[in-house]
Write a protein that holds these residues in place. Structure first.
Motif, PDB file in Angstrom:
ATOM      1  N   UNK A  15       1.140  -1.189  -0.017  1.00 31.37           N
ATOM      2  CA  UNK A  15      -0.114   0.037  -0.103  1.00 31.37           C
ATOM      3  C   UNK A  15       0.889   1.377  -0.076  1.00 31.37           C
ATOM      4  N   UNK A  16       0.420   2.170  -0.380  1.00 30.71           N
ATOM      5  CA  UNK A  16       1.154   3.558  -0.346  1.00 30.71           C
ATOM      6  C   UNK A  16       0.334   4.682  -0.539  1.00 30.71           C
ATOM      7  N   UNK A  17       0.823   5.950  -0.431  1.00 31.73           N
ATOM      8  CA  UNK A  17       0.318   7.082  -0.726  1.00 31.73           C
ATOM      9  C   UNK A  17       1.138   8.193  -1.242  1.00 31.73           C
ATOM     10  N   UNK A  18       0.689   9.287  -1.339  1.00 32.57           N
ATOM     11  CA  UNK A  18       1.149  10.512  -2.035  1.00 32.57           C
ATOM     12  C   UNK A  18       0.828  11.987  -1.571  1.00 32.57           C
ATOM     13  N   UNK A  19       1.858  12.558  -1.268  1.00 30.48           N
ATOM     14  CA  UNK A  19       1.572  14.020  -0.867  1.00 30.48           C
ATOM     15  C   UNK A  19       2.161  15.006  -1.783  1.00 30.48           C
ATOM     16  N   UNK A  20       1.507  16.119  -2.006  1.00 32.13           N
ATOM     17  CA  UNK A  20       1.668  16.936  -3.188  1.00 32.13           C
ATOM     18  C   UNK A  20       1.882  18.259  -2.377  1.00 32.13           C
ATOM     19  N   UNK A  21       3.128  18.971  -2.688  1.00 30.46           N
ATOM     20  CA  UNK A  21       3.145  20.621  -2.312  1.00 30.46           C
ATOM     21  C   UNK A  21       3.229  21.286  -3.809  1.00 30.46           C
ATOM     22  N   UNK A  22       2.137  22.412  -4.008  1.00 24.09           N
ATOM     23  CA  UNK A  22       2.102  22.842  -5.333  1.00 24.09           C
ATOM     24  C   UNK A  22       2.092  24.290  -5.261  1.00 24.09           C
ATOM     25  N   UNK A  23       3.230  25.141  -5.499  1.00 32.08           N
ATOM     26  CA  UNK A  23       3.149  26.461  -5.546  1.00 32.08           C
ATOM     27  C   UNK A  23       2.012  27.157  -6.491  1.00 32.08           C
ATOM     28  N   UNK A  24       1.790  28.312  -6.142  1.00 30.65           N
ATOM     29  CA  UNK A  24       0.709  28.765  -7.249  1.00 30.65           C
ATOM     30  C   UNK A  24       1.366  29.210  -8.370  1.00 30.65           C
ATOM     31  N   UNK A  25       0.912  29.266  -9.500  1.00 35.41           N
ATOM     32  CA  UNK A  25       1.599  29.381 -10.658  1.00 35.41           C
ATOM     33  C   UNK A  25       2.066  31.058 -10.638  1.00 35.41           C
ATOM     34  N   UNK A  40       7.368  28.404 -20.185  1.00 30.27           N
ATOM     35  CA  UNK A  40       7.105  27.117 -20.293  1.00 30.27           C
ATOM     36  C   UNK A  40       6.914  26.465 -21.691  1.00 30.27           C
ATOM     37  N   UNK A  41       7.228  25.587 -22.481  1.00 29.14           N
ATOM     38  CA  UNK A  41       7.110  25.123 -23.823  1.00 29.14           C
ATOM     39  C   UNK A  41       5.447  25.122 -24.149  1.00 29.14           C
ATOM     40  N   UNK A  42       4.954  25.448 -25.391  1.00 25.76           N
ATOM     41  CA  UNK A  42       3.687  25.358 -25.514  1.00 25.76           C
ATOM     42  C   UNK A  42       2.920  24.145 -25.266  1.00 25.76           C
ATOM     43  N   UNK A  43       1.603  24.105 -25.080  1.00 26.31           N
ATOM     44  CA  UNK A  43       0.806  23.048 -24.738  1.00 26.31           C
ATOM     45  C   UNK A  43       1.466  21.730 -23.905  1.00 26.31           C
ATOM     46  N   UNK A  44       2.113  22.484 -22.665  1.00 26.93           N
ATOM     47  CA  UNK A  44       2.263  21.571 -21.698  1.00 26.93           C
ATOM     48  C   UNK A  44       1.723  21.995 -20.265  1.00 26.93           C
ATOM     49  N   UNK A  45       1.598  20.970 -19.434  1.00 26.45           N
ATOM     50  CA  UNK A  45       1.505  21.356 -18.369  1.00 26.45           C
ATOM     51  C   UNK A  45       2.651  21.856 -17.391  1.00 26.45           C
ATOM     52  N   UNK A  46       2.230  22.942 -16.587  1.00 23.31           N
ATOM     53  CA  UNK A  46       3.544  23.575 -15.877  1.00 23.31           C
ATOM     54  C   UNK A  46       3.931  22.456 -14.917  1.00 23.31           C
ATOM     55  N   UNK A  47       3.136  21.686 -14.264  1.00 25.94           N
ATOM     56  CA  UNK A  47       3.480  20.523 -13.387  1.00 25.94           C
ATOM     57  C   UNK A  47       4.542  20.921 -12.425  1.00 25.94           C
ATOM     58  N   UNK A  48       4.551  22.009 -11.875  1.00 26.86           N
ATOM     59  CA  UNK A  48       5.343  22.711 -10.766  1.00 26.86           C
ATOM     60  C   UNK A  48       5.070  21.880  -9.584  1.00 26.86           C
ATOM     61  N   UNK A  49       5.530  21.344  -8.766  1.00 31.36           N
ATOM     62  CA  UNK A  49       5.126  20.645  -7.709  1.00 31.36           C
ATOM     63  C   UNK A  49       6.331  19.928  -6.702  1.00 31.36           C
ATOM     64  N   UNK A  50       6.207  19.554  -5.773  1.00 31.22           N
ATOM     65  CA  UNK A  50       7.084  18.631  -4.931  1.00 31.22           C
ATOM     66  C   UNK A  50       6.393  17.484  -4.450  1.00 31.22           C
TER      67      UNK A  50
END
Length: 331
Positions: A15-25, A40-50
C-alpha cells in the motif's frame, strides 16, 4: 516486479500514498521574472510541484521525493528529478538510495506490457502508436521488447518536434531490433495507442481512436473529450488505482469529471471503472471496446523496483539482506 506489486496491492500486502506541495503559478513570475506562459513550452502542463510518495509491503518501506517544473527545459534542466530511499520495515533503517528518476521511468514503462497482457491478449500481431519521445517513451519501447517482441509489428512514434521523433525512432530501432518509425506518414489502423507526454490539451486525433482501439494513458491531458465519453458509455475503463488517479486529477479521465464539478472516484462504480489490482481482472476477463487504461504511477511500484535493485545488489555482493532478530522477550 510491477506485476507482483499489483498482485500484492490486491491482497492488501502492499500500500502507499502521495503528498503534493504545489506552489501557485503566479509565484513563478517572482522567481523567474516572467510568467509561466512565457517560460513553459507550448501545450504542456506546468507541473510545478514537490511530491513525496511513501509505500510499504511485507518487508520494506520506501520514500520517493520528486521535484518537477516544465519550465526547467528553458533553464537547461530536466523537467523532473527524484531520489528514492528504501527502508527496512521493522526498524525503519535506511538500506539504500537510488536515482528515483531512472527508477520512475522504468516502472512507468512497465505498464506497457501489462496493458498488452490485459487488453490485447488475443492479438497475435500488434501495431502501436506512441506519443512521446522522452525517457518514459524509451522505457515503454524497452518493456514491449522485453515482453512482447515477437508480437510487435510496428511502433509509430509521434512528437511535437519531428526531429525528436526521428532521433528517438532510430535509436529505439537500433537498440531493440523492433520496427520503430517516425514521420508524417499516417500509421493507419493501430491496435494500441500509448501517450507518454506532458501535454496540457488533447493531441491524439479523434480518427486514430477507432471503436476497437486500446489506449494506455501515461501522460497529461492528451485525449479528446469525445473519446472519454465513448469509452465511458460502452467501453472498458481501468486505472492503475482509481483513488490515486482521482486524487492527482492530472489526466484526461479525471479531468473530464472535475471540469464538471464531479469526482471520478464517486462515479467509478456507475461507469464500472476498475483498478488494475482488482481481482476480477486476473482471470482472462473479456473487456468491451474501446478500452482505456489510465496510469499515474503508484508509489508501490517504486518500492518493488527499489527492493529488486537492493536484493540483486546484495546477492551479487554475497550479503543477502536480513532483518535484525527480535529481542529475546519478543522472539
Amino acid at each position: 516486479m510491477a506485476r507482483r506489486a499489483m498482485a500484492d496491492m490486491g491482497e492488501g500486502i502492499a500500500y502507499g500514498d502521495k503528498v503534493v506541495l504545489q506552489p501557485h503559478d503566479d509565484e513563478l513570475g517572482m522567481l523567474l521574472g516572467r510568467s509561466a506562459a512565457e517560460s513553459c513550452p507550448g501545450n504542456q502542463r506546468l507541473n510545478w510541484k514537490l511530491n513525496a510518495l511513501v509505500s510499504a509491503n511485507a518487508r520494506y518501506c520506501a520514500v520517493k521525493i520528486v521535484g518537477s517544473n516544465a519550465c526547467n527545459h528553458a533553464l537547461g534542466l530536466p523537467r523532473s528529478q527524484s531520489q528514492l530511499i528504501l527502508y527496512d520495515k521493522l526498524t525503519m533503517t535506511p538500506l539504500a538510495q537510488f536515482d528515483g528518476t531512472a527508477v520512475s521511468a522504468r516502472r512507468t514503462g512497465a505498464y506497457a506490457s501489462i496493458a498488452v497482457d490485459l487488453l490485447l491478449a488475443h492479438r497475435e500481431r500488434l501495431s502501436i502508436c506512441l506519443y512521446g519521445a522522452g525517457p518514459i517513451a524509451d522505457c515503454v519501447v524497452d518493456d514491449l521488447h522485453a515482453h512482447h517482441a515477437h508480437r510487435v509489428n510496428r511502433i509509430h512514434v509521434c512528437s511535437r518536434r519531428p526531429s525528436s521523433a526521428q532521433a528517438f525512432a532510430a535509436a529505439a530501432a537500433a537498440r531493440t531490433g523492433l520496427d520503430v518509425r517516425s514521420g508524417d506518414d499516417d500509421p493507419g489502423h493501430v491496435d494500441l495507442v500509448i501517450t507518454a507526454t506532458n501535454a496540457g490539451s488533447p493531441i491524439v486525433p479523434v480518427d486514430r481512436l477507432h471503436p476497437d482501439v486500446a489506449v494506455l494513458h501515461l501522460g497529461g491531458d492528451e485525449l479528446p473529450v469525445s473519446f472519454i465519453e465513448q469509452v465511458l458509455a460502452r467501453g472498458s475503463v481501468i486505472c492503475d488505482d482509481v483513488a490515486s488517479v482521482c486524487h492527482r486529477n492530472s489526466q484526461s479521465l479525471p479531468l473530464y469529471f472535475s471540469r464538471q464539478n464531479l469526482r471520478l472516484s464517486d462515479l467509478g462504480g456507475l461507469f464500472r471503472i476498475r483498478s488494475l489490482h482488482d481481482r476480477t481482472l486476473r482471470h482472462g476477463a473479456v473487456l468491451a471496446r474501446p478500452a482505456l487504461m489510465t496510469c499515474v504511477g503508484l508509489p508501490v511500484l517504486d518500492l518493488y523496483l527499489a527492493q529488486w535493485l537492493y536484493e540483486q545488489g546484495a546477492a551479487a555482493a554475497g550479503t543477502a539482506p536480513t532483518t535484525p532478530p527480535l529481542p529475546p522477550d519478543r522472539a
